[in-house]
Design a protein around this motif. Structure first.
Motif, PDB file in Angstrom:
ATOM      1  N   ALA A   1      21.218  11.973 -37.603  1.00 46.53           N
ATOM      2  CA  ALA A   1      22.098  12.870 -38.366  1.00 46.53           C
ATOM      3  C   ALA A   1      23.412  13.111 -37.636  1.00 46.53           C
ATOM      4  O   ALA A   1      24.472  13.220 -38.276  1.00 46.53           O
ATOM      5  CB  ALA A   1      21.388  14.199 -38.636  1.00 46.53           C
ATOM      6  N   PHE A   2      23.376  13.210 -36.316  1.00 42.58           N
ATOM      7  CA  PHE A   2      24.610  13.430 -35.553  1.00 42.58           C
ATOM      8  C   PHE A   2      25.583  12.271 -35.751  1.00 42.58           C
ATOM      9  O   PHE A   2      26.756  12.478 -36.084  1.00 42.58           O
ATOM     10  CB  PHE A   2      24.293  13.609 -34.073  1.00 42.58           C
ATOM     11  CG  PHE A   2      25.518  13.814 -33.211  1.00 42.58           C
ATOM     12  CD1 PHE A   2      26.005  15.087 -32.967  1.00 42.58           C
ATOM     13  CD2 PHE A   2      26.180  12.733 -32.638  1.00 42.58           C
ATOM     14  CE1 PHE A   2      27.137  15.285 -32.189  1.00 42.58           C
ATOM     15  CE2 PHE A   2      27.316  12.919 -31.860  1.00 42.58           C
ATOM     16  CZ  PHE A   2      27.795  14.195 -31.637  1.00 42.58           C
TER      17      PHE A   2
ATOM     18  N   GLY B   1      25.154  20.620 -32.347  1.00 44.21           N
ATOM     19  CA  GLY B   1      24.807  20.245 -30.989  1.00 44.21           C
ATOM     20  C   GLY B   1      25.094  18.773 -30.755  1.00 44.21           C
ATOM     21  O   GLY B   1      25.512  18.046 -31.661  1.00 44.21           O
ATOM     22  N   LEU B   2      24.892  18.347 -29.535  1.00 46.63           N
ATOM     23  CA  LEU B   2      24.971  16.932 -29.204  1.00 46.63           C
ATOM     24  C   LEU B   2      23.784  16.207 -29.843  1.00 46.63           C
ATOM     25  O   LEU B   2      22.880  16.852 -30.377  1.00 46.63           O
ATOM     26  CB  LEU B   2      25.027  16.775 -27.693  1.00 46.63           C
ATOM     27  CG  LEU B   2      26.323  17.334 -27.062  1.00 46.63           C
ATOM     28  CD1 LEU B   2      26.225  17.381 -25.538  1.00 46.63           C
ATOM     29  CD2 LEU B   2      27.547  16.524 -27.497  1.00 46.63           C
TER      30      LEU B   2
ATOM     31  N   ALA C   1      30.293  23.637 -25.603  1.00 47.48           N
ATOM     32  CA  ALA C   1      31.503  23.069 -24.997  1.00 47.48           C
ATOM     33  C   ALA C   1      31.508  21.549 -25.101  1.00 47.48           C
ATOM     34  O   ALA C   1      32.564  20.938 -25.328  1.00 47.48           O
ATOM     35  CB  ALA C   1      31.614  23.506 -23.538  1.00 47.48           C
ATOM     36  N   GLY C   2      30.341  20.930 -24.962  1.00 43.62           N
ATOM     37  CA  GLY C   2      30.263  19.482 -25.044  1.00 43.62           C
ATOM     38  C   GLY C   2      30.622  18.952 -26.414  1.00 43.62           C
ATOM     39  O   GLY C   2      31.283  17.911 -26.542  1.00 43.62           O
ATOM     40  N   VAL C   3      30.217  19.667 -27.468  1.00 39.29           N
ATOM     41  CA  VAL C   3      30.556  19.253 -28.828  1.00 39.29           C
ATOM     42  C   VAL C   3      32.057  19.400 -29.069  1.00 39.29           C
ATOM     43  O   VAL C   3      32.689  18.527 -29.677  1.00 39.29           O
ATOM     44  CB  VAL C   3      29.742  20.062 -29.860  1.00 39.29           C
ATOM     45  CG1 VAL C   3      30.283  19.853 -31.264  1.00 39.29           C
ATOM     46  CG2 VAL C   3      28.279  19.659 -29.800  1.00 39.29           C
TER      47      VAL C   3
ATOM     48  N   ASP D   1      20.016  16.552 -34.089  1.00 37.23           N
ATOM     49  CA  ASP D   1      19.065  15.856 -34.954  1.00 37.23           C
ATOM     50  C   ASP D   1      17.757  16.632 -35.077  1.00 37.23           C
ATOM     51  O   ASP D   1      17.117  16.634 -36.138  1.00 37.23           O
ATOM     52  CB  ASP D   1      18.809  14.449 -34.424  1.00 37.23           C
ATOM     53  CG  ASP D   1      20.034  13.552 -34.536  1.00 37.23           C
ATOM     54  OD1 ASP D   1      21.070  14.018 -35.060  1.00 37.23           O
ATOM     55  OD2 ASP D   1      19.965  12.387 -34.087  1.00 37.23           O
ATOM     56  N   ARG D   2      17.352  17.302 -34.001  1.00 34.17           N
ATOM     57  CA  ARG D   2      16.137  18.113 -34.075  1.00 34.17           C
ATOM     58  C   ARG D   2      16.355  19.318 -34.993  1.00 34.17           C
ATOM     59  O   ARG D   2      15.500  19.642 -35.825  1.00 34.17           O
ATOM     60  CB  ARG D   2      15.735  18.580 -32.672  1.00 34.17           C
ATOM     61  CG  ARG D   2      14.396  19.328 -32.647  1.00 34.17           C
ATOM     62  CD  ARG D   2      13.870  19.503 -31.240  1.00 34.17           C
ATOM     63  NE  ARG D   2      14.771  20.287 -30.398  1.00 34.17           N
ATOM     64  CZ  ARG D   2      15.426  19.812 -29.358  1.00 34.17           C
ATOM     65  NH1 ARG D   2      15.324  18.532 -29.017  1.00 34.17           N
ATOM     66  NH2 ARG D   2      16.209  20.590 -28.638  1.00 34.17           N
TER      67      ARG D   2
END
Length: 407
Positions: free
Chosen positions: A161-162, A147-148, A194-196, A153-154
Protein backbone atom coordinates in the motif's frame (compact mmCIF):
# COMPACT_ATOMS: atom_id res chain seq x y z
CA UNK A 1 -6.95 22.83 10.80
CA UNK A 2 -4.11 24.76 12.43
CA UNK A 3 -1.32 25.82 10.08
CA UNK A 4 1.96 25.42 11.94
CA UNK A 5 3.91 26.84 9.00
CA UNK A 6 1.68 29.93 8.76
CA UNK A 7 1.77 30.67 12.46
CA UNK A 8 5.41 29.92 13.25
CA UNK A 9 7.08 30.74 9.93
CA UNK A 10 4.74 33.21 8.25
CA UNK A 11 4.21 31.00 5.19
CA UNK A 12 1.44 32.33 2.95
CA UNK A 13 -1.18 29.81 1.83
CA UNK A 14 -4.30 29.77 -0.31
CA UNK A 15 -6.44 29.21 2.80
CA UNK A 16 -5.34 32.39 4.66
CA UNK A 17 -8.61 34.15 3.86
CA UNK A 18 -10.78 31.10 4.56
CA UNK A 19 -9.09 30.31 7.85
CA UNK A 20 -7.81 33.60 9.30
CA UNK A 21 -9.50 36.48 7.43
CA UNK A 22 -5.97 37.28 6.26
CA UNK A 23 -6.33 37.23 2.48
CA UNK A 24 -5.15 40.83 2.12
CA UNK A 25 -1.77 39.99 3.63
CA UNK A 26 -1.18 36.84 1.58
CA UNK A 27 0.71 36.60 -1.71
CA UNK A 28 -1.09 33.37 -2.66
CA UNK A 29 -4.34 33.21 -4.68
CA UNK A 30 -7.11 32.62 -2.16
CA UNK A 31 -9.87 30.01 -1.84
CA UNK A 32 -12.06 32.81 -0.47
CA UNK A 33 -11.24 36.39 0.43
CA UNK A 34 -13.13 36.28 3.72
CA UNK A 35 -13.29 33.79 6.57
CA UNK A 36 -15.85 31.10 5.90
CA UNK A 37 -19.40 31.67 7.05
CA UNK A 38 -20.63 28.28 5.85
CA UNK A 39 -19.12 24.86 6.53
CA UNK A 40 -16.56 23.00 4.48
CA UNK A 41 -18.44 19.79 3.65
CA UNK A 42 -16.98 16.29 3.54
CA UNK A 43 -18.99 13.91 1.37
CA UNK A 44 -18.33 10.24 2.00
CA UNK A 45 -19.29 9.26 -1.53
CA UNK A 46 -19.16 5.52 -0.82
CA UNK A 47 -18.44 3.09 2.01
CA UNK A 48 -16.50 0.84 -0.35
CA UNK A 49 -12.72 0.77 -0.10
CA UNK A 50 -9.93 -1.39 -1.46
CA UNK A 51 -8.05 -1.17 1.87
CA UNK A 52 -9.04 -1.86 5.49
CA UNK A 53 -7.34 0.75 7.67
CA UNK A 54 -7.28 0.25 11.42
CA UNK A 55 -8.33 3.84 12.20
CA UNK A 56 -10.98 4.39 9.49
CA UNK A 57 -13.57 6.75 10.94
CA UNK A 58 -16.10 5.75 8.27
CA UNK A 59 -15.83 2.02 8.98
CA UNK A 60 -15.22 1.42 5.26
CA UNK A 61 -15.39 -2.11 3.88
CA UNK A 62 -15.00 -4.04 0.63
CA UNK A 63 -18.65 -3.40 -0.26
CA UNK A 64 -20.53 -0.14 -0.57
CA UNK A 65 -23.49 0.72 1.65
CA UNK A 66 -26.98 -0.13 0.44
CA UNK A 67 -28.77 2.72 -1.32
CA UNK A 68 -25.80 5.10 -1.65
CA UNK A 69 -26.54 8.48 -3.23
CA UNK A 70 -26.80 8.16 -7.00
CA UNK A 71 -25.16 10.46 -9.51
CA UNK A 72 -28.36 12.48 -9.82
CA UNK A 73 -28.75 12.68 -6.04
CA UNK A 74 -25.11 13.68 -5.72
CA UNK A 75 -25.65 16.53 -8.16
CA UNK A 76 -28.75 17.61 -6.25
CA UNK A 77 -26.65 17.65 -3.06
CA UNK A 78 -24.03 19.78 -4.81
CA UNK A 79 -26.70 22.23 -5.98
CA UNK A 80 -27.99 22.42 -2.42
CA UNK A 81 -24.50 23.07 -1.02
CA UNK A 82 -23.85 25.74 -3.64
CA UNK A 83 -27.13 27.49 -2.77
CA UNK A 84 -26.19 27.34 0.92
CA UNK A 85 -22.74 28.82 0.22
CA UNK A 86 -20.44 25.94 1.16
CA UNK A 87 -16.95 27.01 -0.02
CA UNK A 88 -15.32 23.57 -0.34
CA UNK A 89 -16.53 20.02 -1.00
CA UNK A 90 -14.16 17.24 0.00
CA UNK A 91 -14.87 14.01 -1.88
CA UNK A 92 -14.01 11.18 0.50
CA UNK A 93 -15.04 7.63 1.26
CA UNK A 94 -14.39 4.77 1.75
CA UNK A 95 -12.27 5.24 -1.33
CA UNK A 96 -13.93 7.77 -3.66
CA UNK A 97 -11.95 6.55 -6.67
CA UNK A 98 -14.08 3.39 -6.79
CA UNK A 99 -16.99 5.59 -7.97
CA UNK A 100 -17.08 5.63 -11.75
CA UNK A 101 -18.87 8.99 -11.74
CA UNK A 102 -16.27 10.77 -9.58
CA UNK A 103 -14.91 13.00 -12.36
CA UNK A 104 -18.46 13.90 -13.40
CA UNK A 105 -19.35 14.91 -9.84
CA UNK A 106 -16.13 16.90 -9.42
CA UNK A 107 -16.84 18.78 -12.65
CA UNK A 108 -20.38 19.48 -11.47
CA UNK A 109 -19.10 20.92 -8.17
CA UNK A 110 -16.53 23.03 -9.99
CA UNK A 111 -19.21 24.41 -12.33
CA UNK A 112 -21.41 25.16 -9.31
CA UNK A 113 -18.68 27.34 -7.80
CA UNK A 114 -17.65 24.97 -5.00
CA UNK A 115 -13.96 24.15 -4.68
CA UNK A 116 -13.63 20.35 -5.21
CA UNK A 117 -10.89 18.52 -3.31
CA UNK A 118 -10.19 14.82 -2.76
CA UNK A 119 -9.24 12.55 0.13
CA UNK A 120 -7.87 9.22 -1.12
CA UNK A 121 -5.59 6.38 -0.13
CA UNK A 122 -3.82 7.02 -3.43
CA UNK A 123 -3.41 3.40 -4.43
CA UNK A 124 -5.82 3.64 -7.39
CA UNK A 125 -4.36 6.85 -8.80
CA UNK A 126 -2.67 6.58 -12.17
CA UNK A 127 -1.46 9.43 -14.37
CA UNK A 128 -4.50 8.87 -16.59
CA UNK A 129 -6.94 9.04 -13.66
CA UNK A 130 -5.18 12.02 -12.07
CA UNK A 131 -5.26 13.89 -15.39
CA UNK A 132 -8.98 13.14 -15.76
CA UNK A 133 -9.72 14.50 -12.29
CA UNK A 134 -7.62 17.61 -12.83
CA UNK A 135 -9.37 18.32 -16.12
CA UNK A 136 -12.70 17.93 -14.31
CA UNK A 137 -11.67 20.75 -11.97
CA UNK A 138 -10.13 18.98 -8.97
CA UNK A 139 -8.03 21.49 -7.03
CA UNK A 140 -6.23 19.31 -4.51
CA UNK A 141 -5.66 15.65 -3.62
CA UNK A 142 -4.86 14.62 -0.06
CA UNK A 143 -3.24 11.18 -0.05
CA UNK A 144 -3.19 9.14 3.15
CA UNK A 145 0.15 7.65 4.21
CA UNK A 146 0.54 6.51 7.81
CA UNK A 147 4.21 5.65 8.16
CA UNK A 148 7.16 4.21 6.30
CA UNK A 149 6.43 1.07 4.24
CA UNK A 150 6.25 -1.62 6.92
CA UNK A 151 4.17 0.38 9.40
CA UNK A 152 1.96 1.96 6.75
CA UNK A 153 1.11 -1.38 5.16
CA UNK A 154 0.30 -2.94 8.53
CA UNK A 155 -1.98 -0.02 9.49
CA UNK A 156 -3.68 -0.04 6.08
CA UNK A 157 -4.09 -3.81 5.90
CA UNK A 158 -2.40 -4.33 2.55
CA UNK A 159 1.16 -5.20 1.62
CA UNK A 160 2.43 -2.77 -0.99
CA UNK A 161 0.00 0.00 0.00
CA UNK A 162 2.86 2.42 0.74
CA UNK A 163 4.49 1.98 -2.65
CA UNK A 164 1.12 2.25 -4.40
CA UNK A 165 0.28 5.46 -2.51
CA UNK A 166 3.64 7.03 -3.40
CA UNK A 167 3.03 6.08 -7.05
CA UNK A 168 -0.34 7.79 -6.81
CA UNK A 169 1.29 10.91 -5.34
CA UNK A 170 3.82 10.94 -8.17
CA UNK A 171 1.02 10.58 -10.72
CA UNK A 172 -0.73 13.65 -9.31
CA UNK A 173 2.46 15.67 -9.27
CA UNK A 174 3.29 14.59 -12.82
CA UNK A 175 0.03 16.09 -14.13
CA UNK A 176 0.37 19.27 -12.07
CA UNK A 177 -2.28 18.49 -9.44
CA UNK A 178 -1.57 20.01 -6.02
CA UNK A 179 -1.08 17.10 -3.63
CA UNK A 180 -0.51 16.68 0.09
CA UNK A 181 -0.07 14.04 2.77
CA UNK A 182 -2.65 12.96 5.37
CA UNK A 183 -1.17 11.17 8.38
CA UNK A 184 -3.05 10.01 11.49
CA UNK A 185 -0.68 9.84 14.46
CA UNK A 186 -0.88 6.95 16.96
CA UNK A 187 1.59 4.90 18.99
CA UNK A 188 1.86 2.61 15.96
CA UNK A 189 3.48 5.20 13.70
CA UNK A 190 4.65 8.28 15.61
CA UNK A 191 8.27 7.11 15.24
CA UNK A 192 7.99 7.39 11.44
CA UNK A 193 6.69 10.94 11.27
CA UNK A 194 9.95 12.75 10.47
CA UNK A 195 11.06 9.98 8.12
CA UNK A 196 7.87 10.23 6.06
CA UNK A 197 8.22 14.00 5.79
CA UNK A 198 11.84 13.65 4.67
CA UNK A 199 10.96 11.01 2.08
CA UNK A 200 7.96 12.79 0.60
CA UNK A 201 9.68 16.17 0.44
CA UNK A 202 12.16 14.39 -1.83
CA UNK A 203 9.22 13.05 -3.88
CA UNK A 204 7.94 16.60 -4.28
CA UNK A 205 5.17 17.05 -1.72
CA UNK A 206 5.17 20.33 0.20
CA UNK A 207 1.92 20.02 2.22
CA UNK A 208 1.55 17.76 5.27
CA UNK A 209 -1.63 17.35 7.35
CA UNK A 210 -1.19 15.53 10.65
CA UNK A 211 -4.37 14.24 12.26
CA UNK A 212 -4.88 13.41 15.90
CA UNK A 213 -6.88 10.20 16.33
CA UNK A 214 -10.58 10.86 16.83
CA UNK A 215 -12.71 8.16 18.40
CA UNK A 216 -15.14 7.44 15.58
CA UNK A 217 -15.62 4.34 13.43
CA UNK A 218 -12.68 1.95 13.78
CA UNK A 219 -10.77 4.80 15.42
CA UNK A 220 -12.83 4.15 18.55
CA UNK A 221 -11.64 0.54 18.55
CA UNK A 222 -7.97 1.56 18.79
CA UNK A 223 -8.26 4.40 21.30
CA UNK A 224 -5.92 2.38 23.51
CA UNK A 225 -3.05 3.04 21.07
CA UNK A 226 -3.74 6.75 20.93
CA UNK A 227 -0.82 8.83 22.16
CA UNK A 228 -0.88 9.84 25.80
CA UNK A 229 -1.20 13.58 26.48
CA UNK A 230 2.54 13.70 27.21
CA UNK A 231 3.46 11.87 24.01
CA UNK A 232 1.03 14.04 22.04
CA UNK A 233 2.73 17.15 23.37
CA UNK A 234 6.12 15.80 22.34
CA UNK A 235 4.91 14.91 18.86
CA UNK A 236 3.50 18.41 18.36
CA UNK A 237 6.73 19.96 19.65
CA UNK A 238 8.72 17.77 17.24
CA UNK A 239 6.51 18.87 14.34
CA UNK A 240 6.98 22.53 15.26
CA UNK A 241 10.76 22.05 15.37
CA UNK A 242 10.75 20.08 12.10
CA UNK A 243 8.72 22.76 10.33
CA UNK A 244 11.10 25.50 11.44
CA UNK A 245 14.14 23.45 10.46
CA UNK A 246 12.81 22.97 6.94
CA UNK A 247 11.99 26.65 6.59
CA UNK A 248 15.40 27.67 7.90
CA UNK A 249 16.88 25.43 5.19
CA UNK A 250 14.81 27.19 2.50
CA UNK A 251 12.16 24.44 2.10
CA UNK A 252 8.74 26.09 2.32
CA UNK A 253 6.72 23.07 3.38
CA UNK A 254 3.20 23.64 4.68
CA UNK A 255 2.41 21.69 7.84
CA UNK A 256 -0.99 21.51 9.50
CA UNK A 257 -2.41 19.93 12.64
CA UNK A 258 -5.97 18.61 12.64
CA UNK A 259 -8.33 17.36 15.32
CA UNK A 260 -7.00 18.64 18.65
CA UNK A 261 -7.34 22.32 19.43
CA UNK A 262 -5.16 22.04 22.51
CA UNK A 263 -2.59 22.55 19.74
CA UNK A 264 -3.75 26.17 19.50
CA UNK A 265 -2.81 26.96 23.08
CA UNK A 266 0.41 25.01 22.77
CA UNK A 267 1.48 26.94 19.65
CA UNK A 268 1.02 30.24 21.49
CA UNK A 269 3.12 28.93 24.38
CA UNK A 270 5.75 27.53 22.00
CA UNK A 271 5.99 30.82 20.11
CA UNK A 272 6.26 32.82 23.31
CA UNK A 273 9.24 30.67 24.35
CA UNK A 274 10.97 30.30 21.01
CA UNK A 275 10.02 33.36 18.93
CA UNK A 276 9.06 36.06 21.42
CA UNK A 277 5.97 37.73 22.76
CA UNK A 278 5.26 39.73 19.60
CA UNK A 279 4.93 36.58 17.50
CA UNK A 280 2.89 34.87 20.22
CA UNK A 281 0.42 37.76 20.24
CA UNK A 282 0.06 37.63 16.45
CA UNK A 283 -0.51 33.87 16.57
CA UNK A 284 -3.14 34.30 19.26
CA UNK A 285 -5.03 36.80 17.09
CA UNK A 286 -4.90 34.50 14.07
CA UNK A 287 -6.22 31.61 16.15
CA UNK A 288 -9.04 33.73 17.57
CA UNK A 289 -10.13 34.45 13.99
CA UNK A 290 -9.86 30.75 13.20
CA UNK A 291 -12.38 30.03 15.95
CA UNK A 292 -11.22 26.78 17.55
CA UNK A 293 -12.82 23.37 17.12
CA UNK A 294 -15.22 23.58 14.13
CA UNK A 295 -17.58 20.69 14.93
CA UNK A 296 -21.17 21.58 14.07
CA UNK A 297 -20.15 24.97 12.75
CA UNK A 298 -17.42 25.25 10.11
CA UNK A 299 -17.20 21.60 9.08
CA UNK A 300 -19.95 19.15 8.16
CA UNK A 301 -20.24 15.68 6.70
CA UNK A 302 -22.67 13.83 4.47
CA UNK A 303 -22.35 10.06 4.50
CA UNK A 304 -22.89 7.66 1.55
CA UNK A 305 -26.66 7.41 2.09
CA UNK A 306 -27.25 11.11 2.75
CA UNK A 307 -27.12 11.40 6.54
CA UNK A 308 -25.66 14.72 7.70
CA UNK A 309 -23.06 14.62 10.50
CA UNK A 310 -21.53 17.30 12.71
CA UNK A 311 -18.04 16.36 11.56
CA UNK A 312 -16.78 13.53 9.38
CA UNK A 313 -15.53 11.66 12.45
CA UNK A 314 -18.87 11.71 14.32
CA UNK A 315 -20.73 9.16 12.21
CA UNK A 316 -22.82 7.87 15.11
CA UNK A 317 -25.16 10.86 15.19
CA UNK A 318 -27.12 12.66 12.48
CA UNK A 319 -29.57 15.59 12.69
CA UNK A 320 -31.15 14.68 9.36
CA UNK A 321 -30.87 13.24 5.85
CA UNK A 322 -30.57 15.22 2.61
CA UNK A 323 -33.16 12.93 1.00
CA UNK A 324 -35.71 14.31 3.46
CA UNK A 325 -34.64 17.95 3.86
CA UNK A 326 -32.08 20.17 2.21
CA UNK A 327 -28.63 20.31 3.75
CA UNK A 328 -29.16 24.01 4.44
CA UNK A 329 -32.42 23.35 6.30
CA UNK A 330 -30.80 20.63 8.43
CA UNK A 331 -27.68 22.68 9.21
CA UNK A 332 -29.65 25.82 10.09
CA UNK A 333 -32.16 24.09 12.37
CA UNK A 334 -31.10 25.14 15.84
CA UNK A 335 -34.16 23.55 17.37
CA UNK A 336 -31.79 20.57 17.44
CA UNK A 337 -30.37 20.83 20.98
CA UNK A 338 -26.98 19.36 20.13
CA UNK A 339 -26.42 21.70 17.19
CA UNK A 340 -27.51 24.67 19.28
CA UNK A 341 -25.33 23.58 22.19
CA UNK A 342 -22.24 23.19 20.03
CA UNK A 343 -22.70 26.68 18.64
CA UNK A 344 -23.00 28.07 22.15
CA UNK A 345 -20.62 25.65 23.79
CA UNK A 346 -18.93 28.20 26.04
CA UNK A 347 -22.04 28.01 28.24
CA UNK A 348 -21.94 24.21 28.31
CA UNK A 349 -18.28 23.20 28.62
CA UNK A 350 -17.41 21.66 31.97
CA UNK A 351 -14.36 20.72 34.01
CA UNK A 352 -11.02 22.18 33.05
CA UNK A 353 -12.43 23.43 29.71
CA UNK A 354 -14.93 25.74 31.44
CA UNK A 355 -12.40 28.30 32.63
CA UNK A 356 -9.36 27.57 30.47
CA UNK A 357 -7.35 30.64 29.45
CA UNK A 358 -7.27 29.31 25.88
CA UNK A 359 -10.97 28.55 25.55
CA UNK A 360 -11.50 31.21 22.88
CA UNK A 361 -8.97 29.60 20.52
CA UNK A 362 -9.71 25.95 21.40
CA UNK A 363 -13.40 25.84 22.39
CA UNK A 364 -12.97 22.57 24.22
CA UNK A 365 -11.26 20.45 21.57
CA UNK A 366 -12.92 17.29 20.28
CA UNK A 367 -16.51 16.87 21.44
CA UNK A 368 -16.50 13.33 20.04
CA UNK A 369 -13.54 12.29 22.20
CA UNK A 370 -15.25 13.92 25.19
CA UNK A 371 -18.39 11.90 24.47
CA UNK A 372 -16.42 8.68 24.02
CA UNK A 373 -14.45 9.17 27.23
CA UNK A 374 -17.11 10.64 29.51
CA UNK A 375 -20.50 10.04 27.90
CA UNK A 376 -20.96 13.82 27.73
CA UNK A 377 -20.23 15.90 24.60
CA UNK A 378 -19.41 18.93 26.74
CA UNK A 379 -16.97 17.21 29.09
CA UNK A 380 -13.21 17.83 28.76
CA UNK A 381 -11.35 16.37 25.78
CA UNK A 382 -9.13 13.58 27.20
CA UNK A 383 -6.42 14.50 24.68
CA UNK A 384 -5.80 17.98 26.14
CA UNK A 385 -2.11 18.09 27.04
CA UNK A 386 -1.79 21.66 28.28
CA UNK A 387 -0.47 21.96 31.83
CA UNK A 388 -2.56 23.41 34.63
CA UNK A 389 -0.31 26.47 34.61
CA UNK A 390 -0.89 26.95 30.89
CA UNK A 391 -4.65 26.46 31.15
CA UNK A 392 -4.77 29.04 33.94
CA UNK A 393 -2.87 31.51 31.78
CA UNK A 394 -0.14 31.90 34.37
CA UNK A 395 2.74 30.80 32.17
CA UNK A 396 2.07 33.29 29.40
CA UNK A 397 1.10 36.07 31.79
CA UNK A 398 4.28 35.71 33.82
CA UNK A 399 6.38 36.27 30.72
CA UNK A 400 4.24 39.20 29.64
CA UNK A 401 4.36 41.15 32.84
CA UNK A 402 0.88 40.07 33.88
CA UNK A 403 -0.79 40.89 30.55
CA UNK A 404 -2.92 38.53 28.54
CA UNK A 405 -1.87 37.56 25.05
CA UNK A 406 -5.26 38.73 23.90
CA UNK A 407 -4.56 42.31 25.01
Amino acid sequence: MISVSKLLCGLDAESDGLRYDAADGSKEPQITEKKQRRPVVVWNTTKQCNLYCEHCYAGADCQGAKNELSTAEGKALIDDLADFGAPVLLFSGGEPLVREDLAELIAYADDAGIRPVLSTNGTLLTCERARELKRAGLQYAGVSVDGLPERNDRIRGEEGAFDAAVSGIEACLDVGLKTGLRYTITEHNVADLAGVVDLLVDVGIDRFCFYHLDYGGRGADISDVDLSPEATRQAVADLCDLTREYHDAGEEIETLLVGNYADAGYLVEYADRELGTGRARLIYRYLERNGGDPTGERVADVDPVGNVHLTQFWQGYSPGNVRDRSFGAIWSDESNPLLAGLRDREDHLSGRCADCAYQSICRGGSRLRALAAHGDPFAPDPKCYLTEREREGAAAASRLGGESLAD
